[in-house]
Design a protein around this motif. Structure first.
Motif, mmCIF file in Angstrom:
data_model
loop_
_atom_site.group_PDB
_atom_site.id
_atom_site.type_symbol
_atom_site.label_atom_id
_atom_site.label_comp_id
_atom_site.label_asym_id
_atom_site.label_seq_id
_atom_site.Cartn_x
_atom_site.Cartn_y
_atom_site.Cartn_z
ATOM 1 N N GLU A 162 42.215 28.855 22.701
ATOM 2 C CA GLU A 162 40.892 28.320 22.358
ATOM 3 C C GLU A 162 39.827 28.831 23.323
ATOM 4 O O GLU A 162 38.640 28.841 23.013
ATOM 5 N N THR A 163 40.266 29.256 24.500
ATOM 6 C CA THR A 163 39.350 29.751 25.523
ATOM 7 C C THR A 163 39.708 31.188 25.865
ATOM 8 O O THR A 163 40.873 31.496 26.118
ATOM 9 N N ALA A 164 38.730 32.072 25.840
ATOM 10 C CA ALA A 164 38.972 33.468 26.189
ATOM 11 C C ALA A 164 39.335 33.591 27.667
ATOM 12 O O ALA A 164 38.935 32.773 28.492
ATOM 13 N N PHE A 165 40.114 34.600 28.005
ATOM 14 C CA PHE A 165 40.406 34.883 29.408
ATOM 15 C C PHE A 165 39.104 35.297 30.102
ATOM 16 O O PHE A 165 38.291 36.020 29.531
ATOM 17 N N TYR A 166 38.942 34.820 31.328
ATOM 18 C CA TYR A 166 37.756 35.191 32.111
ATOM 19 C C TYR A 166 38.204 35.550 33.523
ATOM 20 O O TYR A 166 39.083 34.903 34.100
ATOM 21 N N SER A 167 37.596 36.601 34.071
ATOM 22 C CA SER A 167 37.903 36.979 35.448
ATOM 23 C C SER A 167 36.636 37.478 36.122
ATOM 24 O O SER A 167 35.716 37.987 35.475
ATOM 25 N N CYS A 168 36.615 37.333 37.426
ATOM 26 C CA CYS A 168 35.461 37.787 38.212
ATOM 27 C C CYS A 168 35.983 38.385 39.516
ATOM 28 O O CYS A 168 36.705 37.705 40.264
ATOM 29 N N GLY A 169 35.697 39.657 39.739
ATOM 30 C CA GLY A 169 36.128 40.310 40.968
ATOM 31 C C GLY A 169 37.576 40.720 41.001
ATOM 32 O O GLY A 169 38.085 41.082 42.066
ATOM 33 N N ALA A 170 38.271 40.694 39.872
ATOM 34 C CA ALA A 170 39.700 41.023 39.863
ATOM 35 C C ALA A 170 39.949 42.495 40.168
ATOM 36 O O ALA A 170 40.836 42.835 40.960
ATOM 37 N N THR A 171 39.199 43.387 39.535
ATOM 38 C CA THR A 171 39.355 44.824 39.766
ATOM 39 C C THR A 171 38.220 45.374 40.616
ATOM 40 O O THR A 171 38.427 46.174 41.516
ATOM 41 N N ASP A 172 37.023 44.925 40.304
ATOM 42 C CA ASP A 172 35.811 45.320 41.024
ATOM 43 C C ASP A 172 35.141 44.042 41.529
ATOM 44 O O ASP A 172 34.907 43.121 40.745
ATOM 45 N N PRO A 173 34.837 43.952 42.814
ATOM 46 C CA PRO A 173 34.270 42.707 43.356
ATOM 47 C C PRO A 173 32.937 42.307 42.740
ATOM 48 O O PRO A 173 32.538 41.149 42.834
ATOM 49 N N HIS A 174 32.262 43.234 42.090
ATOM 50 C CA HIS A 174 30.950 42.937 41.520
ATOM 51 C C HIS A 174 30.987 42.797 39.997
ATOM 52 O O HIS A 174 29.941 42.656 39.373
ATOM 53 N N ALA A 175 32.193 42.850 39.409
ATOM 54 C CA ALA A 175 32.309 42.852 37.951
ATOM 55 C C ALA A 175 33.012 41.603 37.429
ATOM 56 O O ALA A 175 33.869 41.024 38.101
#
Length: 229
Positions: A162-175
């Motif tokens: 029901e909720t999309a996967f979300y990530s912040c800084g996983a590969t690029d610290p600013h992405a």
């Protein structure tokens, strides 16, 4: 506009139905099936199955092994190649990526698994001057980024997301990125729809507010691929 023709008002042929019932009894993971298992799956008697198998062997769809079991033959692979060619994945995906980019305002991509990496197969960049500069063919690690998580999600779990996967800084610290898996008619993961952008714009709060657009795009793509829940 393409005019949709009505289906002909005729019934199917019982013998053809039985042949297809046997052929579609094979599932992912089956190397070969014996008569008993085929009879259990199809609810047809063994003598009927044996007769049907003769026709399927004649047309190269089934091979009878030395131990009496049956396995799918090379004609199935040829038909799959014809299907994949006719499917033209790019034709289905690119309009959805353009739609996502226009609707959400960030870059939309389609990633596939490539060994220990995820490969960007299709991409529509946002109009912002500040964006992630990746192109189709670029590869990223299978880390904890949203796209990688989606590519690792089997159908039994992904179909109820029901909720999309979300990530912040996983590969690029600013992405940051959000993603959903895409499944084919056999419920196999064929890729992931990903929306990505600078973490300053694609915050988790904003991602949650627009994830409905990503869900709609993923459902549209899967329906076009013949995936049924």
């Amino acid at each position: 506009m393409v005019k949709v023709k009505p289906r002909p008002a005729v019934n199917g042929v019982a013998s053809a139905d039985r042949v297809l019932t046997v052929l579609t009894a094979f599932r992912i993971g089956d190397s070969a099936l014996g008569l008993a298992e085929l009879a259990e799956r199809t609810q047809l008697n063994k003598s009927t199955i044996m007769r049907l198998m003769v026709s399927l062997e004649t047309h190269g769809l089934i091979n009878r092994m030395a131990d009496g079991r049956y396995q799918l033959a090379s004609e199935v692979m040829r038909l799959n190649a014809v299907y994949q060619d006719a499917l033209d994945l790019e034709r289905h995906i690119m309009p959805l990526l353009h739609q996502l980019t226009e609707g959400i305002g960030e870059t939309a991509s389609f990633y596939v698994r490539h060994g220990a990496y995820r490969l960007c197969q299709y991409r529509v960049n946002s109009q912002h001057s500040l964006r992630l500069h990746l192109q189709p063919g670029d590869m990223r690690p299978m880390d904890n980024a949203a796209g990688a998580q989606a590519l690792r999600t089997p159908f039994d779990k992904g179909a109820t997301l029901e909720t999309a996967f979300y990530s912040c800084g996983a590969t690029d610290p600013h992405a940051a990125s959000m993603a959903l898996p895409v499944y084919d008619a056999q419920h196999e993961v064929i890729g992931a729809l990903v929306v990505s952008g600078p973490a300053s714009r694609l915050t988790e709060e904003y991602a949650r507010s627009v994830q409905g657009q990503l869900h709609d795009a993923a459902q549209t793509l899967m329906r076009s691929l013949g995936c049924k829940g």
